[in-house]
Write a protein that holds these residues in place. Structure first.
Motif, PDB file in Angstrom:
ATOM      1  N   LYS A  38       1.048  -1.290  -0.168  1.00 31.97           N
ATOM      2  CA  LYS A  38      -0.094   0.042  -0.146  1.00 31.97           C
ATOM      3  C   LYS A  38       0.816   1.410  -0.180  1.00 31.97           C
ATOM      4  O   LYS A  38       0.630   2.025  -0.801  1.00 31.97           O
ATOM      5  CB  LYS A  38      -0.992  -0.179   1.146  1.00 31.97           C
ATOM      6  CG  LYS A  38      -2.058  -0.911   1.101  1.00 31.97           C
ATOM      7  CD  LYS A  38      -2.939  -0.724   2.341  1.00 31.97           C
ATOM      8  CE  LYS A  38      -4.073  -1.700   2.242  1.00 31.97           C
ATOM      9  NZ  LYS A  38      -5.066  -1.501   3.636  1.00 31.97           N
ATOM     10  N   CYS A  78      -3.024  -5.278  10.693  1.00 29.83           N
ATOM     11  CA  CYS A  78      -2.850  -4.029   9.840  1.00 29.83           C
ATOM     12  C   CYS A  78      -1.556  -4.417   9.033  1.00 29.83           C
ATOM     13  O   CYS A  78      -1.140  -3.885   7.893  1.00 29.83           O
ATOM     14  CB  CYS A  78      -2.300  -2.827  11.066  1.00 29.83           C
ATOM     15  SG  CYS A  78      -1.661  -1.440  10.164  1.00 29.83           S
ATOM     16  N   ARG A  80      -0.483  -7.389   8.087  1.00 29.61           N
ATOM     17  CA  ARG A  80      -1.005  -8.313   6.916  1.00 29.61           C
ATOM     18  C   ARG A  80      -1.740  -7.595   5.685  1.00 29.61           C
ATOM     19  O   ARG A  80      -1.525  -7.872   4.751  1.00 29.61           O
ATOM     20  CB  ARG A  80      -2.107  -9.505   7.502  1.00 29.61           C
ATOM     21  CG  ARG A  80      -1.221 -10.322   8.327  1.00 29.61           C
ATOM     22  CD  ARG A  80      -1.996 -11.515   8.685  1.00 29.61           C
ATOM     23  NE  ARG A  80      -1.627 -12.170   9.881  1.00 29.61           N
ATOM     24  CZ  ARG A  80      -1.890 -12.246  10.934  1.00 29.61           C
ATOM     25  NH1 ARG A  80      -3.038 -11.614  11.421  1.00 29.61           N
ATOM     26  NH2 ARG A  80      -1.325 -12.967  11.961  1.00 29.61           N
ATOM     27  N   GLU A  81      -2.456  -6.486   6.172  1.00 30.64           N
ATOM     28  CA  GLU A  81      -3.309  -5.691   5.097  1.00 30.64           C
ATOM     29  C   GLU A  81      -2.343  -4.998   4.351  1.00 30.64           C
ATOM     30  O   GLU A  81      -2.562  -4.617   3.167  1.00 30.64           O
ATOM     31  CB  GLU A  81      -4.365  -4.872   5.706  1.00 30.64           C
ATOM     32  CG  GLU A  81      -5.471  -5.521   6.293  1.00 30.64           C
ATOM     33  CD  GLU A  81      -6.392  -4.733   7.142  1.00 30.64           C
ATOM     34  OE1 GLU A  81      -6.082  -3.381   7.509  1.00 30.64           O
ATOM     35  OE2 GLU A  81      -7.322  -5.309   7.762  1.00 30.64           O
ATOM     36  N   GLU A  82      -1.095  -4.698   4.988  1.00 26.28           N
ATOM     37  CA  GLU A  82      -0.361  -3.855   4.239  1.00 26.28           C
ATOM     38  C   GLU A  82       0.665  -4.573   3.170  1.00 26.28           C
ATOM     39  O   GLU A  82       1.144  -4.184   2.141  1.00 26.28           O
ATOM     40  CB  GLU A  82       0.866  -2.973   5.250  1.00 26.28           C
ATOM     41  CG  GLU A  82       1.726  -2.239   4.569  1.00 26.28           C
ATOM     42  CD  GLU A  82       1.281  -1.226   4.070  1.00 26.28           C
ATOM     43  OE1 GLU A  82       2.014  -0.644   2.895  1.00 26.28           O
ATOM     44  OE2 GLU A  82       0.396  -0.495   4.192  1.00 26.28           O
TER      45      GLU A  82
END
Length: 87
Positions: A38, A78, A80-82
């Protein structure tokens, strides 16, 4: 006697270098830093909000405290989402 000392020195040098040919080994490839998908930041710089909460909780309450377990898991989510592979 001088010849013997030189021969011993040369032998020790060869042993240190290993049984290699005349060409030196290639230098190791540089490690590539993993960055988030991201923001493109390194893992240490991602998710500063959850990281701060997690760190403060662990310092003041301990890693096993229920609040800290939740904060740690929130920080992992957070990351992992990145795009990081966090266990």
């Amino acid at each position: 006697k001088t010849l013997q000392i030189r021969s011993t020195f040369a032998l020790k040098q060869r042993l240190k270098m290993g049984n290699s040919s005349s060409t030196p080994a290639p230098p190791p490839a540089p490690k590539q830093q993993k960055v988030g998908i991201k923001t493109g930041k390194k893992i240490c710089c991602c998710c500063p909000e959850t990281k701060k909460i997690r760190d403060e909780c662990v310092v003041f309450k301990g890693e096993e405290h229920p609040d800290c377990v939740k904060a740690i898991e929130a920080h992992k989510i957070c990351l992992r989402e990145e795009g990081f592979d966090v266990k």
